[in-house]
Design a protein around this motif. Structure first.
Motif, mmCIF file in Angstrom:
data_model
loop_
_atom_site.group_PDB
_atom_site.id
_atom_site.type_symbol
_atom_site.label_atom_id
_atom_site.label_comp_id
_atom_site.label_asym_id
_atom_site.label_seq_id
_atom_site.Cartn_x
_atom_site.Cartn_y
_atom_site.Cartn_z
ATOM 1 N N GLU A 77 -13.573 -1.719 -32.384
ATOM 2 C CA GLU A 77 -14.456 -1.401 -33.534
ATOM 3 C C GLU A 77 -15.726 -0.466 -32.590
ATOM 4 O O GLU A 77 -15.997 0.404 -33.288
ATOM 5 C CB GLU A 77 -15.392 -2.468 -33.808
ATOM 6 N N GLU A 78 -16.146 -0.944 -31.443
ATOM 7 C CA GLU A 78 -16.972 -0.162 -30.731
ATOM 8 C C GLU A 78 -16.541 1.329 -30.300
ATOM 9 O O GLU A 78 -17.113 2.290 -30.283
ATOM 10 C CB GLU A 78 -17.641 -0.820 -29.293
ATOM 11 N N ILE A 79 -15.215 1.398 -29.922
ATOM 12 C CA ILE A 79 -14.442 2.536 -29.508
ATOM 13 C C ILE A 79 -14.461 3.634 -30.609
ATOM 14 O O ILE A 79 -14.895 4.732 -30.544
ATOM 15 C CB ILE A 79 -13.194 2.299 -29.009
ATOM 16 N N GLY A 80 -14.142 3.074 -31.756
ATOM 17 C CA GLY A 80 -14.009 3.726 -32.962
ATOM 18 C C GLY A 80 -15.454 4.251 -33.440
ATOM 19 O O GLY A 80 -15.326 5.574 -33.757
ATOM 20 N N LYS A 81 -16.378 3.724 -33.269
ATOM 21 C CA LYS A 81 -17.632 4.118 -33.572
ATOM 22 C C LYS A 81 -18.064 5.484 -32.706
ATOM 23 O O LYS A 81 -18.439 6.166 -33.109
ATOM 24 C CB LYS A 81 -18.734 3.029 -33.464
ATOM 25 N N LEU B 74 -4.268 -0.470 -27.830
ATOM 26 C CA LEU B 74 -5.593 0.269 -28.132
ATOM 27 C C LEU B 74 -5.228 1.990 -28.410
ATOM 28 O O LEU B 74 -5.678 2.479 -29.233
ATOM 29 C CB LEU B 74 -6.120 0.305 -26.599
ATOM 30 N N VAL B 75 -4.101 2.586 -27.510
ATOM 31 C CA VAL B 75 -3.816 3.752 -27.768
ATOM 32 C C VAL B 75 -3.273 3.998 -29.162
ATOM 33 O O VAL B 75 -3.651 5.111 -30.005
ATOM 34 C CB VAL B 75 -2.747 4.233 -26.959
ATOM 35 N N GLU B 76 -2.606 2.971 -29.686
ATOM 36 C CA GLU B 76 -1.995 3.118 -31.164
ATOM 37 C C GLU B 76 -2.895 3.054 -32.185
ATOM 38 O O GLU B 76 -3.175 3.779 -33.184
ATOM 39 C CB GLU B 76 -1.117 1.829 -31.504
ATOM 40 N N PHE B 77 -4.032 2.156 -31.934
ATOM 41 C CA PHE B 77 -5.348 2.108 -32.681
ATOM 42 C C PHE B 77 -6.100 3.525 -32.906
ATOM 43 O O PHE B 77 -6.298 3.989 -33.952
ATOM 44 C CB PHE B 77 -6.405 1.145 -32.141
ATOM 45 N N ILE B 78 -6.252 4.103 -31.858
ATOM 46 C CA ILE B 78 -6.810 5.424 -31.740
ATOM 47 C C ILE B 78 -6.268 6.526 -32.451
ATOM 48 O O ILE B 78 -6.403 7.248 -33.255
ATOM 49 C CB ILE B 78 -7.178 5.707 -30.213
ATOM 50 N N SER B 79 -4.765 6.497 -32.075
ATOM 51 C CA SER B 79 -3.852 7.561 -32.785
ATOM 52 C C SER B 79 -3.560 7.550 -34.031
ATOM 53 O O SER B 79 -3.492 8.485 -34.802
ATOM 54 C CB SER B 79 -2.690 7.883 -31.597
#
Length: 349
Positions: free
Chosen positions: A76-80, A111-116
Motif C-alpha cells: 500500500e505504501e509503495i502504491g501511494k 511485489l513486482v506482480e502487484f506493481i505491474s
C-alpha cells in the motif's frame, strides 16, 4: 581513433589536459548522438527496505532488522508513492533496497506482480546484482531462475548498482559481504541472455587505484562486446559523510570535480560500445552535472522524485523537470524526456 587499451587510458586519466580530454569525449559523443539531444527520465527511487545484511562500510543508509528505524514498505505504501509519481508524469521506478536476510523469491514475485498489474504504465527498473544474487542464494535457485521469474511478473530491467569498483581487492575492504566481481558480471550476463537489459555503474573515490578504475572499464566493455545488453553507464563519486569507511580511512579525500569529469570523459572514450553515458548531478550538483554534458554525457539522468541513499551520506541535490530542461538548453542542446529504454517520449525544442 582506434580503440583505447588500458595503458593508453591510464595515461589519459593521469596526464591529459582536462579540456583536451573533454574535447575528445565530446567529439565521440557527437559521433553517437549527432542530433545533440540530451535526455532525462522522470522517475522515483523507491527503497522498499533499509534492512540489509551486507554491512557495506561506505553506506550510511542501511539498518539491521532490530534497529528502531528499520522498515519494509507495505504494498500500500509503495502504491501511494507510485501514484504520486504518476501525478507528475513519471514513467519509471528505480526499485532497490537493502539486502534483506529473510525475503525470498516469492515475496519479490508478489511485489513486482502487484506493481505491474496495478500500475501497468510504470516501468520497473529494479534490484541490483547484489540483491539478485542473494535472492538466488536464500531461495536455493539459480541466478537465471530469479531473473526469469521476476521478468515473468513484470521486471523490465535491472540497474547497475552494487558494482562500486569491480576489483575484489577493493570490494574485500569496503564491502566484504557483497558479491564478488565475477558474480556481479554473471548476474548482468544472465539478464542479457534472457533479453533483459541493464545499466552499468562505477563508484570511485574510496581506496581504489587508477589502474583498478581502468580494469573496471575493461570488465564492462568486454561484457558489452559479448552481450550488447547494457543500455547506459553511470559514474558517481563516493559520498563519505556518516559512513564507517571514513572512520576507518580518514585519509580518503573528497573527490574533485576534475577527477569526476576526467573519469566521465574517459568512460565515453573507453566504453566505445555504450551508446548512453549518464551525468550524476545527484552527487555532483546541477552545475557539474550540466558541465558533464560537455565531457561525454548525453543523458542527465533522473529528476529523482525521491532519493534516500546519497542523502543519508550527507549530500542532498534536487532538480525538477523544468530545471533540467533549462540546464540542457543552456548548453545549446535539445532536451527530451525518455523512458527506461531511452525512447523519446516528449521533446522540448
Amino acid at each position: 581513433m582506434s580503440r583505447l587499451d588500458k595503458k593508453e587510458a591510464l595515461h589519459l586519466l593521469q596526464n591529459a589536459d582536462l579540456y583536451e580530454l573533454g574535447e575528445l569525449a565530446y567529439k565521440k559523443k557527437q559521433e553517437l548522438h549527432p542530433e545533440k539531444i540530451t535526455t532525462f527520465v522522470v522517475d522515483r527511487n523507491i527503497n522498499y527496505t533499509n534492512v540489509c545484511c551486507i554491512d557495506c562500510d561506505f553506506c550510511a543508509f542501511y539498518r539491521h532488522a532490530k534497529d528502531d528505524d528499520a522498515y519494509i514498505l507495505s504494498f500500500e505504501e509503495i502504491g501511494k508513492k507510485i501514484e504520486e509519481l504518476l501525478a507528475i508524469g513519471g514513467t519509471q521506478i528505480l526499485f532497490q533496497g537493502g539486502v534483506h536476510p529473510k525475503l525470498k523469491i516469492e515475496w519479490y514475485e508478489d511485489l513486482v506482480e502487484f506493481i505491474s498489474k496495478t500500475y501497468p504504465s510504470i516501468t520497473v527498473h529494479g534490484f541490483s546484482a547484489v540483491e539478485i544474487a542473494y535472492i538466488a542464494k536464500i531461495s536455493k535457485i539459480s541466478i537465471k531462475e530469479v531473473l526469469q521469474r521476476l521478468q515473468k511478473k513484470g521486471l523490465f530491467s535491472i540497474p547497475g548498482a552494487g558494482a562500486e569498483v569491480l576489483s575484489d581487492r577493493v570490494r574485500d575492504e569496503i564491502a566484504p559481504h557483497k558479491c564478488d566481481t565475477d558474480t556481479w558480471l554473471e548476474v548482468h550476463k544472465n539478464a542479457h541472455s534472457i533479453g533483459m537489459k541493464s545499466t552499468a555503474t562505477m563508484m570511485f573515490g574510496t581506496i581504489e587505484t587508477d589502474e583498478e578504475l581502468i580494469d573496471h572499464f575493461e570488465h564492462l566493455r568486454k561484457l558489452q562486446d559479448e552481450t550488447g545488453g547494457f543500455r547506459a553507464f553511470i559514474l558517481w563519486s563516493f559520498q563519505g559523510a556518516n559512513t564507517k569507511l571514513m572512520q576507518k580511512h580518514p585519509e580518503i579525500l573528497k573527490q574533485s570535480s576534475n577527477k569526476y569529469l576526467r573519469l566521465l570523459a574517459l568512460s565515453r572514450l573507453y566504453l566505445d560500445n555504450f551508446k548512453n553515458i549518464q551525468s550524476s548531478w545527484v552527487t555532483q550538483g546541477s552545475l557539474i552535472g550540466q558541465l558533464a554534458l560537455k565531457f561525454g554525457a548525453n543523458d542527465l539522468g533522473s529528476t529523482m522524485m525521491e532519493e534516500n541513499v546519497v542523502s543519508a551520506a550527507g549530500v542532498s541535490n534536487k532538480m525538477n523537470q523544468d530545471e533540467m530542461i533549462n540546464l540542457i538548453k543552456g548548453l545549446g542542446e535539445k532536451p527530451a524526456k525518455r523512458n527506461t529504454a531511452y525512447e523519446i517520449l516528449e521533446r522540448y525544442y
